[in-house]
Design an enzyme around this catalytic site. Sequence first.
Site, short mmCIF file in Angstrom:
data_model
loop_
_atom_site.label_atom_id
_atom_site.label_comp_id
_atom_site.label_asym_id
_atom_site.label_seq_id
_atom_site.Cartn_x
_atom_site.Cartn_y
_atom_site.Cartn_z
N ARG A 1 25.66 153.56 -7.14
CA ARG A 1 26.47 153.14 -8.28
C ARG A 1 27.72 152.36 -7.89
O ARG A 1 28.00 151.30 -8.43
CB ARG A 1 26.90 154.37 -9.08
CG ARG A 1 25.79 155.02 -9.84
CD ARG A 1 26.27 156.27 -10.55
NE ARG A 1 25.16 156.87 -11.29
CZ ARG A 1 25.24 157.99 -11.98
NH1 ARG A 1 26.38 158.66 -12.04
NH2 ARG A 1 24.21 158.46 -12.63
N GLU B 1 34.16 169.37 -15.91
CA GLU B 1 34.77 168.11 -15.46
C GLU B 1 36.29 168.22 -15.38
O GLU B 1 36.94 167.44 -14.67
CB GLU B 1 34.36 166.97 -16.42
CG GLU B 1 34.72 165.57 -15.89
CD GLU B 1 34.31 164.44 -16.84
OE1 GLU B 1 33.55 164.70 -17.78
OE2 GLU B 1 34.76 163.30 -16.61
N GLY C 1 37.71 173.91 -25.33
CA GLY C 1 36.60 172.98 -25.10
C GLY C 1 35.28 173.70 -25.24
O GLY C 1 35.14 174.86 -24.86
N ARG D 1 30.39 161.49 -7.74
CA ARG D 1 29.42 162.46 -8.24
C ARG D 1 28.02 161.86 -8.24
O ARG D 1 27.82 160.72 -8.60
CB ARG D 1 29.79 162.87 -9.67
CG ARG D 1 28.82 163.87 -10.26
CD ARG D 1 29.21 164.28 -11.66
NE ARG D 1 29.19 163.19 -12.61
CZ ARG D 1 28.07 162.65 -13.12
NH1 ARG D 1 26.89 163.07 -12.73
NH2 ARG D 1 28.14 161.66 -14.01
N GLY E 1 32.12 172.08 -24.46
CA GLY E 1 31.03 171.33 -23.83
C GLY E 1 30.16 172.28 -23.03
O GLY E 1 30.15 173.50 -23.27
N LEU E 2 29.43 171.74 -22.07
CA LEU E 2 28.54 172.60 -21.30
C LEU E 2 29.31 173.73 -20.63
O LEU E 2 28.88 174.88 -20.63
CB LEU E 2 27.79 171.78 -20.25
CG LEU E 2 26.66 170.92 -20.82
CD1 LEU E 2 26.03 170.09 -19.72
CD2 LEU E 2 25.61 171.78 -21.50
N SER F 1 20.58 154.00 -19.00
CA SER F 1 20.09 154.72 -17.82
C SER F 1 19.96 153.80 -16.61
O SER F 1 19.49 152.67 -16.70
CB SER F 1 18.73 155.34 -18.12
OG SER F 1 18.19 155.84 -16.93
N LEU G 1 25.92 167.99 -15.27
CA LEU G 1 25.39 169.05 -16.12
C LEU G 1 25.26 170.33 -15.31
O LEU G 1 25.57 171.43 -15.77
CB LEU G 1 24.04 168.65 -16.70
CG LEU G 1 24.01 167.33 -17.48
CD1 LEU G 1 22.64 167.13 -18.12
CD2 LEU G 1 25.07 167.31 -18.55
#
Lengths: 248, 211, 646
Positions: free
Chosen positions: C341, C436, C51, C446, C53-54, C295, C452
């Site tokens: 959320r 993740e 992977g 979260r 990603g970040l 957003s 990030l």
Amino acid sequence: MKLTLKIWRQKNADDPGRMVPYELDDVSPDMSFLEMLDVLNERLIVEGEDPVAFDHDCREGICGMCSLVIDGTPHGPQQATTTCQLHMRHFKDGDVITIEPWRAAAFPVIKDLVVDRSAFDRIIQAGGYVSAPTGSAPEAASIPVPQADAHAAFDAATCIGCGACVAACPNASAMLFTAAKITHLGLMPQGQPERYGRVTAMVAQMDAEGFGGCTNTGECTAVCPKGIPFETISRLNADLLKATRKAS
Amino acid sequence: MAVTGAILVLYLIAHMIGNLKVFLGRDDFNHYAHWLRTMGEPAVPYRTVLTIIEIVLTVAVILHMWSAVSLARRARRARPVRYAARPTTQEHRYATHVMRYGGVVILLFVIWHLLDLTFGAVNPKGGDAQPYDKIVADFAPSHWYITLFYIVAVVLVGFHLRHGLWSAFQTLGWGRQNRYRGLRLLADTVAAVIVLGFVSVPVLVTIGVVS
Amino acid sequence: MSTVNLFTDGEPIRDTKAPEGPVEQRWDKRRFGGKLVNPANRRKLSVIVVGTGLAGGSAAATLGELGYHVKSFCYQDSPRRAHSIAAQGGINAAKNYRNDGDSIQRLFYDTVKGGDYRSRESNVYRLAQVSVEIIDQCVAQGVPFAREYGGLLDTRSFGGVQVSRTFYARGQTGQQLLLGAYQALERQVAAGTVEMFTRHEMLELIIVDGAARGIVARDMVTGEIETHTADAVVLASGGYGNVFFLSTNAKGCNVTATWRAHRKGALFANPCYTQIHPTCIPQSGDHQSKLTLMSESLRNDGRVWVPVAKGDKRDPREIPEDERDYYLERIYPSFGNLVPRDIASRAAKNVCDEGRGVGPGGLGVYLDFADAIQRLGRKAVADKYGNLFEMYERITGEDPFEVPMRIYPAVHYTMGGLWVDYDLQSTIPGLFVIGEANFSDHGANRLGASALMQGLADGYFVLPNTISDYLAKGPFPKVGDDHEAVVEARESVTGRIERLLSIDGDRTPDSFHRELGALMWEYCGMERTDEGLRKAIDRIRELREEFWTRVKVPGENEELNQALEKAGRIADFFELAELMCIDALHRTESCGGHFRAESQTPDGEALRDDEHFAYVAAWEYTGDAPVLHKENLEYENVKMVQRSYK
């Protein structure tokens, strides 16, 4: 709506490839272009045919993976939009749509509409970075960046590396892609120490990959889904001239 | 491309100014034509400076063409398989798309132009006539087709310059979003002035203002 | 059927790596206590990172800089395309540049509370500590963060916290941070410390003598099944939101890497914790392939409503004020449209379940800017939300200035993942899990702008420091391609592929995925019940059986075969889906993103059961009923309280 698709089919890199027509009924105007291809592929699989291979991933216009030339225009008729965000409401019943892969020697076709864009990675490897090993960073607030520079750097940094610029360029040049990274890093104070070495190395790599030369036609900017400004190319040229002078 | 192009643009401007001398009358113009050859005398022999200019121009033209050809060849190598669908252009400036074809036509024109007025080979008056007479003979109403060809060619040069100049600004690194309008205007103006300057001579000859 | 048949209880599990003592000293202590690898020895040690990603990108780059030999894998055509790139909002860091009372302690507290007291204190505290260094690192790489007029870094408040600690780069923070990591990675590729394998998908983990020693990967262009060995393996393969088919994840996101590791012995923790984001663009039809997030900031000025009457099909502009139900403002008068959320998402589901939803299939609610446009003017609204309105119009063809937006919740992030200790090592020695893909820092929910932060914390700062303690024991004996374990792993992969290709049924892989996703969304989505989950488990098992008898995968292995790639991923999603339902079923409390209808306050809010469920549920794969290992969560620094937004 009912559509006729003419799609480039090529089994692998060695296959010469050809255009194949497909009829598709019941296309909803709310579908995205890729969802329309999904529908075609579902049908092809059930009919025992090979589905059309195409690159895609995020489907929200940011990963840069999707890459189709639709009726001669990379990413299709809607400006500042990637193929994955293009919706079928921009087409009408009875349309004949031609779908081709990016065409460039530096982007060889892997299968159908999938091309190999690793040349872009190698251009970045040549110098598209700031050498800042993890842990060596100074306090973030210690280097102010004028807001205007940060804005202009961002405008260039927003490049998604999709390759539409190459696909649209009559010369198949990768100038806009390369210039976007040169401009982003060239405008940030962090990018200064390596600035002139970077431009020389990245342009040399771009040429080595077999891309065409830039003749400032501006087709790249026009199709860029992120609207990377044309001035980035001029900024690259300015840096390259300066680098050449410094070297001599 | 940009450097050789710039040399040719500077030459064109000088050439156009010289041409306009035709409006000062027969003697002035012939005198000017003669001066071109005696330029630099007595420091250097007859026709030295002009020869140098001719050599520079020839080299510039060759290099310009060589760059164009190698760019075109490179472009062809960079896209070995063409698109089936006619690529729709997003950039709607005509000049951008005719650089290569326009360049070839301009080259043919320049060859004819040299044969016509420099060597006189194809001039109605022949090679030995005075420059002023050659011009008047060329663009006489009876030779309207020469005038027309000349005008078409000069307009093509204009289009070539329009993109060429602008493109040179970009290549030299002067292009910025907030300057493009100005640079476009500058390129368009220079191109327009050059076209008007060159076209004015045959037009005025044809309609009889200069005779 | 009782839960007894679905799983069995095992021994409790414990994180043995986090040092004792005050929470703020543990990271220092651990770094001091862990063994180091001499720089000269590092190049003899190899690490596989799956992977880019970040987390994976930053880890591979950093390990390369340290001098290890790194092999990095991604399924996309370039490491720059990993789905971290789509993160919009920002990244949290306890810099306190605003002098507004922020601190490491406060970020720690907010994260533990936001996670509804289901995360581990030591890990979260370290995350808050490291957050500060991340910003320094990213700025040094030239990431174009938003700046104030004076040239200093701008921050904003995000996700309902009271301090401005979120650093951002317009609405593309994830993209800019990922490109920073990607560039650092490519720099190491050029330096020769990192070997990059793009268009490669990990399909199996290789375990030798109990330790992770490599992976089996498929070259997605040629179909070749390759084995790669190393001294340690790092999984940074992201979350599993695509088990729902429709989610905000990229189409290629999948659980295969972590699931294969789970099958080989790594415990899978809290699989039922999924985050559902309230402001996504609703589904427009059966053809829908993914959902797009918008957003959350839209809720600052937009008002959420549905018609009072069921099945009201009128144009929203023709529905008079008194026939509209601004349900969030009605139910939550003090927070109104800005409730967290999970609450906003559930409320939307409830009104749609009542038959008052709007748009195709009745799965949507209005987010109306008419009031804001009247109050602030069209221009002010355009300045604030113009790009979001454009994005909405591009997808739906409707102009939010004229017609109210329609929104609906969508799966967005998964907090669960492979269980790891403080060193980010799974229960398989030598197998590390970051980003993740692990379960560690977010508990049951979260917070915005924390994904990030965690990805980069793990990749840049935590893993490179903790992995040396393990690698110091190496280099381990070389594992050849003919080693029994390698051969076995490769054969299991080829066997599976051959099986998928040989079924030659009559249903496409996607048709199964859609059906599984619909099931999961219905029964293991925003609201879960005992009855629904049991039903789901039965249906998943039936569907899985059907999959293995009726799926049609055209073509062959030795080519680019996207249908084959999908089929393999879906097969793993089936197994994960069952475990998610079992986890959701066993956790009879509600917490964070996990809402059990049976466990709510009289007002309909999530009701935790700290007495019985203050633990991490780490599941062991057995091939039959999974075994539950509990890691008790102890809170020494934060007091557990009930959330309330009335």
